[in-house]
Design a protein around this motif. Structure first.
Motif, PDB file in Angstrom:
ATOM      1  N   THR A 184       0.841  -1.187   0.000  1.00 44.46           N
ATOM      2  CA  THR A 184       0.000   0.000   0.000  1.00 44.46           C
ATOM      3  C   THR A 184       0.878   1.240   0.000  1.00 44.46           C
ATOM      4  O   THR A 184       2.068   1.202   0.338  1.00 44.46           O
ATOM      5  CB  THR A 184      -0.929   0.015   1.216  1.00 44.46           C
ATOM      6  OG1 THR A 184      -0.129  -0.022   2.413  1.00 44.46           O
ATOM      7  CG2 THR A 184      -1.834  -1.206   1.200  1.00 44.46           C
ATOM      8  N   SER A 185       0.276   2.375  -0.331  1.00 48.97           N
ATOM      9  CA  SER A 185       1.017   3.632  -0.453  1.00 48.97           C
ATOM     10  C   SER A 185       1.016   4.436   0.826  1.00 48.97           C
ATOM     11  O   SER A 185       1.455   5.572   0.833  1.00 48.97           O
ATOM     12  CB  SER A 185       0.412   4.473  -1.584  1.00 48.97           C
ATOM     13  OG  SER A 185      -0.949   4.748  -1.320  1.00 48.97           O
ATOM     14  N   GLN A 191      -9.089   5.609   1.170  1.00 49.44           N
ATOM     15  CA  GLN A 191      -8.732   6.878   0.533  1.00 49.44           C
ATOM     16  C   GLN A 191      -9.513   6.995  -0.765  1.00 49.44           C
ATOM     17  O   GLN A 191      -9.194   6.324  -1.752  1.00 49.44           O
ATOM     18  CB  GLN A 191      -7.228   6.961   0.270  1.00 49.44           C
ATOM     19  CG  GLN A 191      -6.369   6.874   1.529  1.00 49.44           C
ATOM     20  CD  GLN A 191      -4.895   7.026   1.238  1.00 49.44           C
ATOM     21  OE1 GLN A 191      -4.478   7.949   0.543  1.00 49.44           O
ATOM     22  NE2 GLN A 191      -4.076   6.129   1.773  1.00 49.44           N
ATOM     23  N   VAL A 193     -10.718   9.246  -3.866  1.00 48.86           N
ATOM     24  CA  VAL A 193     -10.309  10.409  -4.646  1.00 48.86           C
ATOM     25  C   VAL A 193     -11.491  10.872  -5.490  1.00 48.86           C
ATOM     26  O   VAL A 193     -12.036  10.095  -6.278  1.00 48.86           O
ATOM     27  CB  VAL A 193      -9.102  10.087  -5.545  1.00 48.86           C
ATOM     28  CG1 VAL A 193      -8.668  11.331  -6.317  1.00 48.86           C
ATOM     29  CG2 VAL A 193      -7.946   9.546  -4.710  1.00 48.86           C
ATOM     30  N   PHE A 326      -5.340  14.426 -10.102  1.00 46.41           N
ATOM     31  CA  PHE A 326      -5.307  12.969 -10.243  1.00 46.41           C
ATOM     32  C   PHE A 326      -5.853  12.644 -11.625  1.00 46.41           C
ATOM     33  O   PHE A 326      -6.981  12.974 -11.940  1.00 46.41           O
ATOM     34  CB  PHE A 326      -6.167  12.307  -9.155  1.00 46.41           C
ATOM     35  CG  PHE A 326      -5.961  10.828  -9.035  1.00 46.41           C
ATOM     36  CD1 PHE A 326      -5.091  10.309  -8.095  1.00 46.41           C
ATOM     37  CD2 PHE A 326      -6.631   9.940  -9.863  1.00 46.41           C
ATOM     38  CE1 PHE A 326      -4.900   8.940  -7.968  1.00 46.41           C
ATOM     39  CE2 PHE A 326      -6.450   8.579  -9.755  1.00 46.41           C
ATOM     40  CZ  PHE A 326      -5.575   8.083  -8.802  1.00 46.41           C
ATOM     41  N   THR A 333      -8.956  14.259  -1.964  1.00 46.28           N
ATOM     42  CA  THR A 333      -8.887  12.936  -1.360  1.00 46.28           C
ATOM     43  C   THR A 333      -9.533  12.958   0.017  1.00 46.28           C
ATOM     44  O   THR A 333      -9.160  13.776   0.868  1.00 46.28           O
ATOM     45  CB  THR A 333      -7.425  12.460  -1.232  1.00 46.28           C
ATOM     46  OG1 THR A 333      -6.830  12.417  -2.534  1.00 46.28           O
ATOM     47  CG2 THR A 333      -7.371  11.068  -0.612  1.00 46.28           C
ATOM     48  N   TRP A 364      -9.449   5.474  -6.237  1.00 47.09           N
ATOM     49  CA  TRP A 364      -9.040   5.010  -4.910  1.00 47.09           C
ATOM     50  C   TRP A 364      -7.529   5.036  -4.783  1.00 47.09           C
ATOM     51  O   TRP A 364      -6.800   4.943  -5.775  1.00 47.09           O
ATOM     52  CB  TRP A 364      -9.556   3.591  -4.653  1.00 47.09           C
ATOM     53  CG  TRP A 364     -11.010   3.438  -4.929  1.00 47.09           C
ATOM     54  CD1 TRP A 364     -11.579   2.964  -6.067  1.00 47.09           C
ATOM     55  CD2 TRP A 364     -12.089   3.808  -4.058  1.00 47.09           C
ATOM     56  NE1 TRP A 364     -12.944   3.007  -5.962  1.00 47.09           N
ATOM     57  CE2 TRP A 364     -13.292   3.519  -4.739  1.00 47.09           C
ATOM     58  CE3 TRP A 364     -12.167   4.351  -2.774  1.00 47.09           C
ATOM     59  CZ2 TRP A 364     -14.537   3.750  -4.176  1.00 47.09           C
ATOM     60  CZ3 TRP A 364     -13.401   4.582  -2.212  1.00 47.09           C
ATOM     61  CH2 TRP A 364     -14.565   4.290  -2.900  1.00 47.09           C
ATOM     62  N   LEU A 365      -7.068   5.136  -3.536  1.00 47.20           N
ATOM     63  CA  LEU A 365      -5.649   5.091  -3.222  1.00 47.20           C
ATOM     64  C   LEU A 365      -5.452   4.175  -2.019  1.00 47.20           C
ATOM     65  O   LEU A 365      -6.395   3.850  -1.296  1.00 47.20           O
ATOM     66  CB  LEU A 365      -5.102   6.489  -2.903  1.00 47.20           C
ATOM     67  CG  LEU A 365      -4.975   7.489  -4.059  1.00 47.20           C
ATOM     68  CD1 LEU A 365      -4.546   8.850  -3.536  1.00 47.20           C
ATOM     69  CD2 LEU A 365      -3.993   6.993  -5.107  1.00 47.20           C
ATOM     70  N   ARG A 369      -7.501   1.017  -2.872  1.00 48.33           N
ATOM     71  CA  ARG A 369      -7.175   0.765  -4.285  1.00 48.33           C
ATOM     72  C   ARG A 369      -6.690  -0.668  -4.480  1.00 48.33           C
ATOM     73  O   ARG A 369      -7.041  -1.329  -5.463  1.00 48.33           O
ATOM     74  CB  ARG A 369      -6.103   1.751  -4.753  1.00 48.33           C
ATOM     75  CG  ARG A 369      -5.781   1.651  -6.247  1.00 48.33           C
ATOM     76  CD  ARG A 369      -4.742   2.676  -6.674  1.00 48.33           C
ATOM     77  NE  ARG A 369      -4.515   2.679  -8.101  1.00 48.33           N
ATOM     78  CZ  ARG A 369      -5.226   3.369  -8.979  1.00 48.33           C
ATOM     79  NH1 ARG A 369      -6.225   4.117  -8.559  1.00 48.33           N
ATOM     80  NH2 ARG A 369      -4.959   3.320 -10.264  1.00 48.33           N
TER      81      ARG A 369
END
Length: 557
Positions: A184-185, A191, A193, A326, A333, A364-365, A369
């Motif tokens: 994951t980030s 998250q 967006v 984005f 976000t 999504w993030l 995501r």
């Protein structure tokens, strides 16, 4: 499985030649007792199988009902990428207003320190202030004692820390579980967006409306909008006529502000073999308000110094903290933490149902995501697994009908595996999906044992399909039950696991154990019925083989 195949083909025959005893020998008492019990079980099973074969239509109806139940169970499952694990620690994320420096955010750590010191589960913690996102943000973690030294889980401690964070004013404070899977980030688990071609103020209002709906849903413990008007910008209006009368140029004003309140460096100096920038600025305390900026002195044409407020009016205006895009569109976000007991699938389903203006799309993030991209591939993997097994069996049996008989128990076993998930004991996640794929091969082995032997009986004893499958089922009952018992016994520790990784262990164990038990039951009773309807009749091929043997000359016979 590869090593098991080698052992079965090489070592097992050799060991059988050494360990098997003559049939007439005197067996030990325990072995005789086991044989008697298995014989009674075989007799009971044979009688019960005769009854089910006598009502084959009812058995088919039960199979159809079970297949329908698979769809019902699957539609009612709770989805997530991986179950939340007690990993022995928590992550802490704090964000202060955009203008805040470290001196602003550090005092908010005192209530957290007091709470942690009062917890018997607390071992240590760390906090990192600033970084690439600015000094207004802090990231840290809480390390808990070993699982054997505490009674409460990390989820219980998370709720207590989050309760403290909801009371703090001036910062947004949240405690989150560590990501169950890598890749994951970072950031909060959810998250979302929002993308749009609208200007940022309009998009900000859309995000605030969505944020209010999320907060009112009671499905989330915390939600925040990364976009905020929490930064101020000083606008300086110059009285050009008055500045001209006093001999003050625009360049002089710009140079004064650039040096005294700007962030430019004029030189570097070396200190203990390290290079540092020289940044001339007035002290922070002397440039906090518009009045402070107005007291800065500007040089006139005659060399005299006059306050900037003499020729300028300074006002503060709210300013957006960041301008983000984005996919080449303006974006906002929304970050959130699902409430305890709410899965990632339920959270994203609610967010996708939010009404949004036309032209606003959702992406999504982070973990969300990863869930969208990787968490819903069960049907694809399941389908390919069935196709591969079917093709292998078709080549092995030289028939397209016998593999269907073998695989018919797979969805029936899947029904048993999905039942505990539907009841809420676990969720459909990456571990339960692995268990379901594993279950396909295990249950298929039961069908192979029974169908192969039934085909051999048809061929060698010239029996019809009903008589052949009845005899094969009774004989093959023992290895089928032994395989199931060995597999279930081996997975019992996963079902009752505790401590690190217990959630993922339980997810795999409960699926395979219940699937094997239910699948074995259907293999013993439903598969023989299916065999009598669609299996290939091998008596014809056996008869033709005997005719060819009789037709050969005596010298070739």
């Amino acid at each position: 499985m590869f090593v098991s195949g080698i052992v079965a083909l090489t070592l097992s025959p050799m060991m059988s030649s050494l360990l098997l005893q003559p049939a007439g020998r005197q067996k030990p008492a325990l072995e005789r007792h086991i044989e008697r019990q298995i014989g009674r079980l075989s007799t009971w099973y044979g009688a019960l199988l005769d009854r089910t074969l006598a009502v084959r239509g009812a058995v088919l109806l039960v199979g159809v009902v079970v297949l329908v139940a698979v769809g019902v169970f699957f539609s009612g499952l709770r989805h997530e990428l991986a179950p939340a694990e007690d990993q022995g620690g928590l992550n802490i994320i704090t964000r202060a207003p955009k203008y805040a420096a470290a001196s602003y955010t550090v005092p908010y750590l005192a209530p957290l320190d007091e709470l942690l010191d009062s917890m018997p589960e607390y071992q240590s913690s760390y906090i990192h202030i600033g970084g690439s996102r600015g000094e207004n943000q802090m990231y840290g973690g809480v390390i808990l004692k070993h699982w054997s030294e505490r009674e409460r889980s990390s989820a219980d401690i998370q709720r207590e820390i989050q309760a403290l964070g909801s009371k703090l004013e001036g910062v947004t404070f949240t405690a989150i579980q560590r990501a169950p899977l890598p890749g994951t980030s970072g950031g909060l688990p959810v998250q979302m967006v929002l993308r749009s071609a609208d200007p940022m103020p309009t998009l900000f209002q859309t995000a605030e409306i969505a944020k209010t709906a999320i907060a009112d849903s009671s499905m989330f413990a915390f939600v925040q909008n990364q976009l905020a008007y929490d930064s101020t910008q000083a606008h300086i209006s110059i009285d050009r006529a008055r500045a001209n009368e006093m001999g003050i140029t625009m360049q002089a004003i710009a140079d004064t502000l650039a040096v005294l309140v700007g962030d430019n460096y004029v030189n570097r100096f070396n200190f203990y073999e390290r290079s540092y920038e020289v940044i001339p600025q007035v002290r922070d305390a002397d440039r906090m308000t518009p009045e402070d900026i107005g007291r800065l002195h500007v040089k006139t044409a005659t060399g005299a110094l006059v306050p900037l407020s003499t020729v300028a009016t300074i006002t503060l205006r709210p300013q957006i903290n960041q301008l983000t895009q984005f996919g080449q569109m303006n974006s906002v976000t929304l970050e959130a933490v699902p409430a305890p007991g709410v899965t990632m699938g339920e959270a994203l389903a609610f967010l996708e149902s939010l009404p949004l203006p036309a032209g606003t799309t959702v992406d999504w993030l982070g973990e969300s995501r990863q869930f969208v991209q990787e968490g819903n591939r069960l049907l694809i993997s399941f389908g390919f697994a069935l196709i591969v097994i079917f093709l292998v069996l078709a080549a092995q049996f030289e028939s397209l009908r016998d593999p269907l008989v073998i695989l018919v128990t797979v969805p029936l076993a899947i029904c048993g595996a999905l039942a505990p998930l539907w009841l809420g004991y676990a969720t459909l996640n990456i571990y339960t999906q692995i268990g379901l794929i594993t279950l396909i091969g295990l249950i298929s082995k039961h069908g192979i044992l029974m169908v192969t032997f039934a085909n051999q009986i048809q061929h060698s004893e010239n029996l019809n399909r009903i008589e052949a499958i009845r005899k094969a089922a009774v004989v093959r009952m023992r290895p089928i039950l032994m395989t199931t018992a060995a597999m279930v016994t081996g997975l019992i520790p996963l079902v009752f696991a505790s401590g690190p990784g217990s959630a993922s262990h339980f997810s795999i164990g409960i699926v395979v154990v219940t699937g094997m038990l239910v699948g074995t039951l259907f293999t013993l009773f439903v598969l023989p019925t299916i065999y009598t309807f669609i299996a290939k009749d091998h008596r014809a091929s056996a008869a033709s083989s005997r005719e060819r043997e009789l037709a050969l000359p005596e010298s070739f016979a």
